[in-house]
Enzyme design. Sequence first.
Site, mmCIF file in Angstrom:
data_model
loop_
_atom_site.group_PDB
_atom_site.id
_atom_site.type_symbol
_atom_site.label_atom_id
_atom_site.label_comp_id
_atom_site.label_asym_id
_atom_site.label_seq_id
_atom_site.Cartn_x
_atom_site.Cartn_y
_atom_site.Cartn_z
ATOM 1 N N LYS A 116 0.815 -1.213 0.000
ATOM 2 C CA LYS A 116 0.000 0.000 0.000
ATOM 3 C C LYS A 116 0.853 1.269 0.000
ATOM 4 O O LYS A 116 0.434 2.289 -0.566
ATOM 5 C CB LYS A 116 -0.954 -0.006 1.196
ATOM 6 C CG LYS A 116 -1.831 -1.272 1.280
ATOM 7 C CD LYS A 116 -2.674 -1.496 0.046
ATOM 8 C CE LYS A 116 -3.179 -2.934 -0.034
ATOM 9 N NZ LYS A 116 -3.831 -3.257 -1.318
ATOM 10 N N GLY A 164 -7.950 -3.485 2.922
ATOM 11 C CA GLY A 164 -9.255 -3.977 3.327
ATOM 12 C C GLY A 164 -9.485 -3.842 4.817
ATOM 13 O O GLY A 164 -10.258 -4.597 5.390
ATOM 14 N N PHE A 202 -6.465 11.230 9.147
ATOM 15 C CA PHE A 202 -7.667 10.408 9.277
ATOM 16 C C PHE A 202 -8.895 11.213 8.882
ATOM 17 O O PHE A 202 -9.183 12.266 9.469
ATOM 18 C CB PHE A 202 -7.808 9.884 10.708
ATOM 19 C CG PHE A 202 -9.039 9.033 10.912
ATOM 20 C CD1 PHE A 202 -9.149 7.803 10.284
ATOM 21 C CD2 PHE A 202 -10.088 9.471 11.712
ATOM 22 C CE1 PHE A 202 -10.282 7.003 10.455
ATOM 23 C CE2 PHE A 202 -11.224 8.681 11.886
ATOM 24 C CZ PHE A 202 -11.314 7.453 11.268
ATOM 25 N N LYS A 237 -18.310 -5.185 2.984
ATOM 26 C CA LYS A 237 -19.347 -4.438 2.280
ATOM 27 C C LYS A 237 -20.648 -5.223 2.339
ATOM 28 O O LYS A 237 -20.642 -6.450 2.175
ATOM 29 C CB LYS A 237 -18.931 -4.235 0.820
ATOM 30 C CG LYS A 237 -17.700 -3.356 0.680
ATOM 31 C CD LYS A 237 -17.166 -3.373 -0.734
ATOM 32 C CE LYS A 237 -15.852 -2.606 -0.795
ATOM 33 N NZ LYS A 237 -15.103 -2.900 -2.026
ATOM 34 N N ASN A 290 -7.470 -2.610 -6.056
ATOM 35 C CA ASN A 290 -7.696 -4.048 -6.012
ATOM 36 C C ASN A 290 -7.453 -4.598 -7.404
ATOM 37 O O ASN A 290 -8.046 -4.131 -8.367
ATOM 38 C CB ASN A 290 -9.120 -4.351 -5.574
ATOM 39 C CG ASN A 290 -9.406 -3.804 -4.201
ATOM 40 O OD1 ASN A 290 -8.580 -3.909 -3.304
ATOM 41 N ND2 ASN A 290 -10.548 -3.172 -4.040
ATOM 42 N N ARG A 292 -8.237 -7.372 -8.965
ATOM 43 C CA ARG A 292 -9.050 -8.569 -9.211
ATOM 44 C C ARG A 292 -10.444 -8.158 -9.681
ATOM 45 O O ARG A 292 -10.791 -6.985 -9.652
ATOM 46 C CB ARG A 292 -9.213 -9.349 -7.899
ATOM 47 C CG ARG A 292 -9.894 -8.483 -6.840
ATOM 48 C CD ARG A 292 -10.280 -9.233 -5.592
ATOM 49 N NE ARG A 292 -11.113 -8.431 -4.715
ATOM 50 C CZ ARG A 292 -10.674 -7.577 -3.790
ATOM 51 N NH1 ARG A 292 -9.378 -7.418 -3.610
ATOM 52 N NH2 ARG A 292 -11.515 -6.885 -3.059
ATOM 53 N N VAL A 295 -16.417 -8.703 -5.855
ATOM 54 C CA VAL A 295 -17.738 -9.266 -5.543
ATOM 55 C C VAL A 295 -18.821 -8.405 -6.211
ATOM 56 O O VAL A 295 -19.752 -8.927 -6.826
ATOM 57 C CB VAL A 295 -17.963 -9.299 -4.014
ATOM 58 C CG1 VAL A 295 -19.373 -9.759 -3.686
ATOM 59 C CG2 VAL A 295 -16.928 -10.188 -3.333
HETATM 60 C C1 MV4 Z 1 -9.001 5.550 5.953
HETATM 61 C C2 MV4 Z 1 -10.110 6.110 6.613
HETATM 62 C C3 MV4 Z 1 -10.046 7.416 6.979
HETATM 63 N N1 MV4 Z 1 -8.939 8.149 6.750
HETATM 64 N N2 MV4 Z 1 -7.925 6.314 5.732
HETATM 65 C C4 MV4 Z 1 -10.724 1.105 5.603
HETATM 66 C C5 MV4 Z 1 -10.325 0.060 4.656
HETATM 67 C C6 MV4 Z 1 -8.949 0.372 4.255
HETATM 68 N N3 MV4 Z 1 -8.792 0.099 2.871
HETATM 69 C C7 MV4 Z 1 -8.786 1.815 4.564
HETATM 70 N N4 MV4 Z 1 -9.910 2.222 5.339
HETATM 71 C C8 MV4 Z 1 -10.035 3.493 5.781
HETATM 72 N N5 MV4 Z 1 -8.975 4.295 5.549
HETATM 73 C C9 MV4 Z 1 -7.907 7.569 6.132
HETATM 74 N N6 MV4 Z 1 -6.815 8.305 5.920
HETATM 75 C C10 MV4 Z 1 -11.217 5.299 6.838
HETATM 76 C C11 MV4 Z 1 -11.177 3.994 6.444
HETATM 77 C C12 MV4 Z 1 -12.354 3.239 6.762
HETATM 78 C C13 MV4 Z 1 -13.241 2.837 5.783
HETATM 79 C C14 MV4 Z 1 -13.000 3.085 4.436
HETATM 80 C C15 MV4 Z 1 -13.896 2.681 3.489
HETATM 81 C C16 MV4 Z 1 -15.045 2.027 3.878
HETATM 82 C C17 MV4 Z 1 -15.301 1.752 5.190
HETATM 83 C C18 MV4 Z 1 -14.401 2.154 6.159
HETATM 84 C C19 MV4 Z 1 -14.660 1.872 7.498
HETATM 85 C C20 MV4 Z 1 -13.764 2.264 8.443
HETATM 86 C C21 MV4 Z 1 -12.607 2.940 8.082
#
Ligand code: MV4
Length: 451
Positions: A116, A164, A202, A237, A290, A292, A295
Site C-alpha cells: 500500500k 481492506g 484520518f 461491504k 484491487n 481482481r 464481488v
Molecule cells: C481511511 C479512513 C479514513 N482516513 N484512511 C478502511 C479500509 C482500508 N482500505 C482503509 N480504510 C479506511 N482508511 C484515512 N486516511 C477510513 C477507512 C475506513 C473505511 C474506508 C472505506 C469504507 C469503510 C471504512 C470503514 C472504516 C474505516
Amino acid sequence: MFNKILIANRGEIALRVIRACRELGVQTVAVYSEADRESLHVRFADDDVCIGPPPARESYLRIPRLIAAAEITGADAIHPGYGFLAENAEFAETCAASNIAFIGPTAEQIRVMGDKAAARKAMADVNVPIIPGTPGPVEDVDEALALAKEIGFPVIIKAAAGGGGKGMRVARDADDFARSFQLARSEALSAFGNGDVYVEKFLQRPRHIEFQILGDTHGHVIHLGERDCSVQRRHQKLIEEAPSPAMTPDLRERMGADAVRGAKAIDYVGAGTIEMLLDEDGSYYFMEMNTRIQVEHPVTEMLTGVDLVKEQIRVAAGEPLSVLELPMLRGHVIECRVNAEDPARNFQPSPGKIEVFHPPGGAGVRLDTHVYDGYTVPPYYDSLLAKLICQGRDRQEAIRRMHMALESFIIEGVTTTIPFLARVMEHPDFQAGNVDTKFLERHGELFKEPA
Ligand code: MV4
C-alpha cells in the site's frame, strides 16, 4: 482465445466465470474441496478435479495442486475469481512459469498494488491525489510523531502490507500516538510478516467510492464509472450501488480521469478497482487498488451493459477491449449481499442445510448465487449465499425493486441477512442517499427485528 479455463474458486463466482466461458465457447474445469463435492460449479463445468480437504489452506490455496489440476485436464488458463489466490503474485508467476495464462494482471502489478505504501507512491508520481501523509514507510516513533504533528491529528497508521481494513490504528492526539504506532507495527509484523507502516490524515466521515477499471495489452485503459460502497460493517461491504448518490458529472470526470491515469501508470491489464475516499468537503483521494474482479462487479455490469468477466478473459487472451469508452449509464443499480449470518448476533455465521429456497425475479432483477433447495452451506468459507442486484430508471425505483425482491426472497433452514437488508432499504437516511462509512455504526437498531 483459450481452449479450456480452470476456475480456481468456488461458490457464486465460480458459476459466474463458467457462464462467461460458455458464452465465449471456452471449456471449463472446476476444482473443489471435499466440502464442495455437491456444489453447482462442479456440475456445471465440463471437467472437475478434487484438490483436497475442506480447509482452504489445504485446497483452494494450494498452488501446486491447482497447477497440477490444470495440467492434468489440459487447461490453458486459470481464472482466480476473488479472494483465495486472486491477488497472490506468486500464483500469477507460477502460472506463467507453467505456461498457463493467469486471467488477471501481471505478478509485478499485483505486487506494487499489494504494497500500500508503494501504491501510494506510484499514484503520487502521476499526480493522483493521495491522502496527506508520510511519503513512505516510517520506522522511528519520534520521526513518525513529528510527521503526524505536521499532518495534523487525528491520523491513521496503516500497514503497508495490509488493505481492506487490516492492520490499521487511529491516533486521536499526540499522547495516543506512540502506543498506537507500536501496536500497528507489531500487529502488521505478526499478521503479514512485514512491520512497515505509514501515517495518513484520518478522514472522519468519508464515502467509499471505487472506480471500475479495464485495461488491455494494446495500451487501452478505461473506467466504467464508480460504485459507492459506503454501507459496510467491519470492512465487509453489505450494500453497493452505482451511480454514487454523491456523484456529479464533473466529479466523475475528474475522479475517473485520475483513476485511469493511475492505472495507466502501471500499464494495468485486466479488471481492477481504484478505491477512493470522498471527504465531506468534496475532496477525494486514492486509497488502494484491487487487482481482481470484485464481488460487486455486477453493479457495473448492469449499469453499463459490459460483461466484465468476458472482458477479463478476452484481454488475458491478448484481444483488445470490446468497449473503449464509458457507455451510457442505465439508470441506477443496487446490490445487496445476502449472507448466512445473524445480524442480531453480531453477524455470527449460520451454516447448515437450506430447506426452502425461493429466489426473487422480475424486471430489473439479477441474482448471482450457487444456492439451491437442499444445499448445505459449509462452515469453512465466507458466508455469502447470493448477490441480489436490482436496477431501476432512478435510485428510488432501484430501492423499491430491491425492497420487493428482498421481501419475496425466501430462504429457510439458515439465518440470513435478508430482513436486515430490507430494513436498510426502508431507512430514511439510506433513501436520502445520506450514507458514509459510519452509517451502520450510527444505526445499530437496524441489526434487530423491531418488536
Ligand atoms: C481511511 C479512513 C479514513 N482516513 N484512511 C478502511 C479500509 C482500508 N482500505 C482503509 N480504510 C479506511 N482508511 C484515512 N486516511 C477510513 C477507512 C475506513 C473505511 C474506508 C472505506 C469504507 C469503510 C471504512 C470503514 C472504516 C474505516
